[in-house]
Design a protein around this motif. Structure first.
Motif, PDB file in Angstrom:
ATOM      1  N   PRO A  17     -71.226 -39.827 -68.039  1.00  0.00           N
ATOM      2  CA  PRO A  17     -71.407 -39.351 -69.507  1.00  0.00           C
ATOM      3  C   PRO A  17     -70.125 -39.242 -70.466  1.00  0.00           C
ATOM      4  N   VAL A  24     -71.056 -45.718 -77.609  1.00  0.00           N
ATOM      5  CA  VAL A  24     -71.385 -44.534 -78.478  1.00  0.00           C
ATOM      6  C   VAL A  24     -72.471 -44.580 -79.573  1.00  0.00           C
ATOM      7  N   ARG A  84     -76.141 -45.189 -77.419  1.00  0.00           N
ATOM      8  CA  ARG A  84     -76.593 -44.227 -76.940  1.00  0.00           C
ATOM      9  C   ARG A  84     -77.035 -43.185 -77.570  1.00  0.00           C
ATOM     10  N   THR A  85     -76.682 -43.153 -78.799  1.00  0.00           N
ATOM     11  CA  THR A  85     -77.073 -41.997 -79.591  1.00  0.00           C
ATOM     12  C   THR A  85     -78.833 -42.140 -80.458  1.00  0.00           C
ATOM     13  N   ARG A 124     -74.900 -43.532 -85.278  1.00  0.00           N
ATOM     14  CA  ARG A 124     -75.046 -45.055 -84.920  1.00  0.00           C
ATOM     15  C   ARG A 124     -74.330 -45.879 -85.799  1.00  0.00           C
ATOM     16  N   ALA A 184     -68.782 -38.935 -79.415  1.00  0.00           N
ATOM     17  CA  ALA A 184     -68.747 -39.251 -78.107  1.00  0.00           C
ATOM     18  C   ALA A 184     -68.887 -37.636 -77.598  1.00  0.00           C
ATOM     19  N   ASP A 202     -72.806 -36.530 -77.694  1.00  0.00           N
ATOM     20  CA  ASP A 202     -74.195 -36.970 -76.892  1.00  0.00           C
ATOM     21  C   ASP A 202     -74.588 -35.827 -75.697  1.00  0.00           C
TER      22      ASP A 202
END
Length: 453
Positions: free
Chosen positions: A43, A337, A340-341, A347, A403, A406
């Motif tokens: 992660p 990043v 995956r958000t 985003r 980052a 997350d």
């Protein structure tokens, strides 16, 4: 019961277990690949790639600015470290901005979107006021701060567009308005064209191209239909062709693509050709740090737009590939990043910053390689120029903050064991087993004695 010769009962031998076939050992290459894949899927990978990649690019850029600018400074009757000291000061201030941006919450970033946009528009309009704006290399896009310090407001326009447009698109997505083309384009495209118009009034075509790339990147992330995307792209392309056709200087830059002679087709291609000479003379490992020949007055803008050419001459193919790898890692981390958000603002902002840095690096390196026209844009985090370095480092701080935000990264950061441990009132810190990072599952509680409550 039968007995043995000694009179004792015979010993019963245990029956043999069926042979279990051993698992074939993995190939060393497969083991290395599986370990690399596990490390890549952690992660915190994006966090470390952004932080480490940006710092390495900045440090290597400081070294190359010092090497490439010495001769230029001496020719201007200045100390050899003049440009390096200014760049180092900008890097220190940028590091502070990066740290502040990486620790700011997302809500505060969104709250700063409109003030930053208003300030950027005001400064970009102030450039056109006689007596305030300055012209450098034919472009009216600078403001003097006194002495040798200047500021280029159009560089801050990139950051302003990313933050403001990301907040705008995120609010419209929350209200489910992006399915209508008018809400997707208005007021995003008019405000972007306002910034582009202020930039083009000063004649800075390179920065306008970067701003256009950011706009298209945000529209792509917002899910613009293909016909709408192609329509906006056609309008921008038509305006760009008109601006290029009406400028002899821009037409000459187009004629220098792939040129191998200083005079190619009647155009002056001195800078483009000597950039190729610098790269070609570097070889595999270069001529050595500080041993460039082209920076001795042959290559214009050696420490700004064409610093990648000096890097290739002094550090060779190994150095240029290292710089490309760092930018590729930074771009991948930004895409990761953004992908995956679940927060739409994160985003759009992460995608906008990644588009900004990647597009600018591609345009700069492509011009040095002779594959694209010389646009006059610096290499992000690498070239000399405090006005370009400060907003870029703030944008990198945005990526670091996203980052860290997350959920998996936050859990991994909270599970990290302190370096020196925490002392308790009773004495030493109890010993712990090695922490496994390849899983995010909670461990079972340790067994308690029967008398413990």
């Amino acid at each position: 019961m039968p007995t043995s010769r000694t009179g004792r009962p015979p010993v019963q031998r245990a029956s043999r277990r069926p042979a279990v076939p051993r698992q074939a050992r993995e190939n060393p290459v497969q083991q290395l690949y599986s370990r690399a894949r596990k490390a890549w899927d952690r992660p915190l990978t994006a966090y470390y790639l952004i932080l480490g990649g940006s710092l390495l690019i900045t440090v290597l850029g400081l070294v190359m600015v010092y090497s490439a600018s010495q001769i230029t400074a001496l020719q201007m009757s200045l100390p050899g470290s003049f440009f390096f000291r200014k760049q180092f000061l900008a890097a220190v201030i940028g590091a502070v901005l990066l740290l502040i941006a990486s620790r700011m919450p997302v809500k505060l970033h969104r709250a700063l979107a409109y003030p930053i946009l208003a300030g950027a528009v005001f400064l970009m309009a102030l450039v056109q006021v006689p007596g305030i704006g300055m012209s450098v290399n034919g472009n009216q896009n600078w403001i003097s701060l006194g002495g040798s310090f200047q500021i280029q407001p159009s560089e801050f326009g990139k950051l302003a567009l990313v933050l403001w447009a990301s907040d705008l698109l995120a609010r419209k997505q929350d209200r489910k308005l992006l399915t209508q083309w008018k809400h997707m384009l208005v007021p995003l495209v008019p405000v972007a064209f306002l910034l582009l118009g202020l930039i083009m009034l000063g004649g800075d075509m390179g920065t306008a191209i970067i701003l256009t790339a950011i706009l298209f990147g945000l529209l792509w992330l917002a899910g613009a239909p293909t016909r709408l995307f192609v329509g906006v792209l056609s309008v921008a392309g038509l305006i760009g062709m008109i601006l290029i056709k009406t400028s002899p200087n821009r037409m000459a830059r187009l004629a220098c693509i792939g040129a191998t002679e200083p005079r190619s087709g009647g155009a002056d291609c001195w800078q483009a050709v000597h950039g190729i000479y610098a790269l070609a003379s570097g070889g595999i490992f270069g001529s050595g740090l500080g041993a460039s020949v082209e920076k001795w007055g042959q290559l214009p803008e050696a420490h700004t737009d064409f610093i990648f050419a000096v890097t290739g001459e002094e550090l060779g193919l190994a150095g240029t590939l290292s710089v490309l790898a760092l930018f590729a890692a930074l771009g991948y981390a930004g895409i990761r990043v953004a992908g995956r958000t679940e927060d739409p603002f994160v985003r759009y902002a992460a995608g906008g910053v990644t588009t900004w840095i990647t597009a600018q690096a591609v345009i700069n390196i492509g011009a040095v390689l002779g594959l694209l026209p010389i646009a006059g844009v610096p290499l992000p985090l690498f070239s000399y120029g405090g006005s370009a370095l400060l907003p870029t480092m703030f944008a990198v701080g945005l990526l670091i903050a996203f980052a860290r935000d997350d959920p998996a990264a936050r859990m991994a950061l909270s599970m990290r064991q302190p370096r020196f441990g925490r002392k308790r009132a009773g004495g030493a810190v109890p010993a712990r087993g090695p922490r496994r990072w390849n899983t995010m599952r909670r461990r079972a509680p340790s067994a308690r004695s029967s008398g413990e409550r």
